[in-house]
Design an enzyme around this catalytic site. Structure first.
Site, PDB file in Angstrom:
ATOM      1  N   HIS A   1       0.810  -1.221   0.000  1.00  0.00           N
ATOM      2  CA  HIS A   1       0.000   0.000   0.000  1.00  0.00           C
ATOM      3  C   HIS A   1       0.843   1.269   0.000  1.00  0.00           C
ATOM      4  CE1 HIS A   1      -3.576  -2.505   1.775  1.00  0.00           C
ATOM      5  NE2 HIS A   1      -3.353  -2.724   0.494  1.00  0.00           N
TER       6      HIS A   1
ATOM      7  N   CYS B   1       4.183  12.585  -7.523  1.00  0.00           N
ATOM      8  CA  CYS B   1       3.390  13.572  -8.241  1.00  0.00           C
ATOM      9  C   CYS B   1       2.013  12.981  -8.556  1.00  0.00           C
ATOM     10  CB  CYS B   1       4.114  13.977  -9.519  1.00  0.00           C
ATOM     11  SG  CYS B   1       3.156  15.180 -10.460  1.00  0.00           S
TER      12      CYS B   1
ATOM     13  N   CYS C   1       2.517  13.187 -12.935  1.00  0.00           N
ATOM     14  CA  CYS C   1       3.602  12.538 -13.687  1.00  0.00           C
ATOM     15  C   CYS C   1       4.265  11.448 -12.826  1.00  0.00           C
ATOM     16  CB  CYS C   1       4.611  13.574 -14.193  1.00  0.00           C
ATOM     17  SG  CYS C   1       5.723  14.226 -12.930  1.00  0.00           S
TER      18      CYS C   1
ATOM     19  N   GLY D   1      -1.402  -9.386  12.604  1.00  0.00           N
ATOM     20  CA  GLY D   1      -2.013  -8.083  12.861  1.00  0.00           C
ATOM     21  C   GLY D   1      -2.795  -7.487  11.715  1.00  0.00           C
TER      22      GLY D   1
ATOM     23  N   GLU E   1      -7.550 -10.782  18.272  1.00  0.00           N
ATOM     24  CA  GLU E   1      -8.975 -10.994  17.997  1.00  0.00           C
ATOM     25  C   GLU E   1      -9.133 -12.034  16.885  1.00  0.00           C
ATOM     26  OE1 GLU E   1     -11.123  -9.281  19.766  1.00  0.00           O
ATOM     27  OE2 GLU E   1      -9.679  -7.872  20.649  1.00  0.00           O
TER      28      GLU E   1
HETATM   29  P1  OAD Z   1      -7.098  -3.246  10.512  1.00  0.00           P
HETATM   30  O1  OAD Z   1      -7.217  -2.045  11.400  1.00  0.00           O
HETATM   31  O2  OAD Z   1      -8.223  -3.583   9.628  1.00  0.00           O
HETATM   32  O3  OAD Z   1      -6.801  -4.516  11.409  1.00  0.00           O
HETATM   33  C1  OAD Z   1      -5.824  -4.493  12.403  1.00  0.00           C
HETATM   34  C2  OAD Z   1      -5.790  -5.844  13.062  1.00  0.00           C
HETATM   35  O4  OAD Z   1      -4.739  -5.823  14.011  1.00  0.00           O
HETATM   36  C3  OAD Z   1      -7.067  -6.236  13.802  1.00  0.00           C
HETATM   37  O5  OAD Z   1      -7.470  -7.530  13.397  1.00  0.00           O
HETATM   38  C4  OAD Z   1      -6.651  -6.212  15.272  1.00  0.00           C
HETATM   39  O6  OAD Z   1      -7.327  -7.219  16.044  1.00  0.00           O
HETATM   40  C5  OAD Z   1      -5.174  -6.527  15.157  1.00  0.00           C
HETATM   41  N1  OAD Z   1      -4.347  -6.068  16.285  1.00  0.00           N
HETATM   42  C6  OAD Z   1      -4.567  -5.023  17.122  1.00  0.00           C
HETATM   43  N2  OAD Z   1      -3.573  -4.934  18.017  1.00  0.00           N
HETATM   44  C7  OAD Z   1      -2.701  -5.935  17.734  1.00  0.00           C
HETATM   45  C8  OAD Z   1      -1.472  -6.378  18.308  1.00  0.00           C
HETATM   46  N3  OAD Z   1      -0.925  -5.764  19.360  1.00  0.00           N
HETATM   47  N4  OAD Z   1      -0.857  -7.462  17.752  1.00  0.00           N
HETATM   48  C9  OAD Z   1      -1.400  -8.091  16.680  1.00  0.00           C
HETATM   49  N5  OAD Z   1      -2.546  -7.719  16.109  1.00  0.00           N
HETATM   50  C10 OAD Z   1      -3.194  -6.653  16.623  1.00  0.00           C
HETATM   51  O7  OAD Z   1      -5.732  -3.056   9.706  1.00  0.00           O
HETATM   52  P2  OAD Z   1      -5.264  -3.807   8.373  1.00  0.00           P
HETATM   53  O8  OAD Z   1      -5.784  -5.197   8.325  1.00  0.00           O
HETATM   54  O9  OAD Z   1      -3.811  -3.595   8.255  1.00  0.00           O
HETATM   55  O10 OAD Z   1      -5.329   0.306   3.551  1.00  0.00           O
HETATM   56  O11 OAD Z   1      -6.006  -2.939   7.273  1.00  0.00           O
HETATM   57  C11 OAD Z   1      -5.788  -3.223   5.930  1.00  0.00           C
HETATM   58  C12 OAD Z   1      -5.815  -1.959   5.130  1.00  0.00           C
HETATM   59  O12 OAD Z   1      -7.039  -1.240   5.396  1.00  0.00           O
HETATM   60  C13 OAD Z   1      -4.729  -0.955   5.475  1.00  0.00           C
HETATM   61  O13 OAD Z   1      -3.504  -1.215   4.837  1.00  0.00           O
HETATM   62  C14 OAD Z   1      -5.318   0.335   4.997  1.00  0.00           C
HETATM   63  C15 OAD Z   1      -6.716   0.185   5.539  1.00  0.00           C
HETATM   64  O14 OAD Z   1      -7.699   0.932   4.899  1.00  0.00           O
HETATM   65  C16 OAD Z   1      -4.919   1.357   2.863  1.00  0.00           C
HETATM   66  O15 OAD Z   1      -4.542   2.382   3.407  1.00  0.00           O
HETATM   67  C17 OAD Z   1      -4.979   1.173   1.379  1.00  0.00           C
END
Ligand code: OAD
Length: 260
Positions: free
Chosen positions: A135, A143, A146, A207, A235
């Site tokens: 991501h 930019c 460009c 995570g 979770e």
């Molecule tokens: P999420 O916020 O959807 O999920 C985070 C996960 O981390 C959850 O399942 C939590 O239970 C877990 N979590 C929290 N604390 C933790 C810890 N200490 N150790 C391990 N796990 C823990 O985040 P992502 O799955 O990364 O996209 O989200 C995916 C994408 O959605 C991101 O990259 C972003 C977002 O919109 C873009 O920006 C394109």
């Protein structure tokens, strides 16, 4: 207080990782939670407070680039004050110890895997412990019109649209080098991640809520080729039911225990 993770499950995860010829690791916001970087969908996650469609889409940037830059500027500052935690460090050490075995893939834009790789490599070469960043990276500018990419962006003054950074080549607005909703991932980066997932005996997923595609498909790819999936998350997630081993706990505690 949460139940401790059963020893048998930890041993199984460690054995799977220890005997795998190839490992792909997929990380999400949760791996950086203990470093102080907010997640997106947890109870106190960014998407509970902010509206993604107002801040993280090309339409939002076209409508109000100042607001988008203000939000990214705030996140950049927050992230700059964070440091890698034991989970980033353990994965960096694992990758540096046998670079041909491990491919790190992250959805995170925070650069903490990079910082851990450089710190763990010391005077050595950190390259093989650098993740594929699906991501993008929040600390880079590119930019909006460009191909210009600035790896060392200047500080952004988002006090007005007139002060926002402009491309030195074509004068269009610069933007953070991140993937927004509705945008395609870099196909070379995605292709490398998918091919690592195809070749892997184990996909270690740390995570992530496993809700955002195509990143969330990587464990399915490994599993469909006969590999195992290990999940680390406090979770249950979309992935938990189908994971070979699902470890309920924090990345900072569990990853150093199994990634040895
Ligand atoms: P999420 O916020 O959807 O999920 C985070 C996960 O981390 C959850 O399942 C939590 O239970 C877990 N979590 C929290 N604390 C933790 C810890 N200490 N150790 C391990 N796990 C823990 O985040 P992502 O799955 O990364 O996209 O989200 C995916 C994408 O959605 C991101 O990259 C972003 C977002 O919109 C873009 O920006 C394109």
């Amino acid at each position: 207080m949460k139940e401790p993770v059963p020893r048998k499950e930890l041993d199984r995860a460690r054995d799977l990782l220890g005997t795998a010829d190839r490992i792909v690791v997929l990380t999400g916001a949760g791996i950086s939670a203990e470093s102080g970087v907010p997640t997106f969908r947890s109870a106190d996650g960014l998407w509970k407070t902010f509206r993604a469609e107002e801040l993280a889409t090309p339409e939002a940037f076209a409508r109000d680039p100042r607001l988008v830059w203000e939000w990214y500027g705030w996140r950049r500052e927050l992230i700059a004050a964070c440091v890698p935690n034991p989970a980033h460090q353990a994965l960096a050490r694992l990758a540096l110890a046998d670079p041909m075995r491990i491919t790190l893939v992250t959805q995170n834009v925070d650069g903490l895997h990079h910082r851990a790789a450089r710190a763990e490599a010391g005077s050595g070469d950190p390259t093989r412990a650098l993740p594929l960043e699906l991501h993008g990276a929040i600390h880079r500018d590119r930019c909006s019109a460009c191909d210009r990419l600035d790896r060392e962006p200047v500080a952004v003054d988002a006090s007005s649209e007139a002060t926002l950074p402009r491309c030195p080549d074509c004068a269009a607005l610069m933007r953070p080098d991140v993937v927004w909703f509705g945008e395609a991932l870099d196909h070379e980066v995605l292709g490398a991640a998918l091919s690592a997932a195809e070749r892997a005996d184990v996909c270690l997923v740390v995570g992530t809520s496993a809700l955002v595609y195509p990143a969330a498909s990587l464990p399915d790819v490994t599993r469909s080729r006969g590999g195992s999936v290990i999940e680390v998350n406090p979770e249950a997630t979309a992935l938990s039911a189908s994971a070979t081993v699902s470890l309920r706990g924090s990345a900072g505690r569990l990853v150093p225990e199994i990634a040895v």
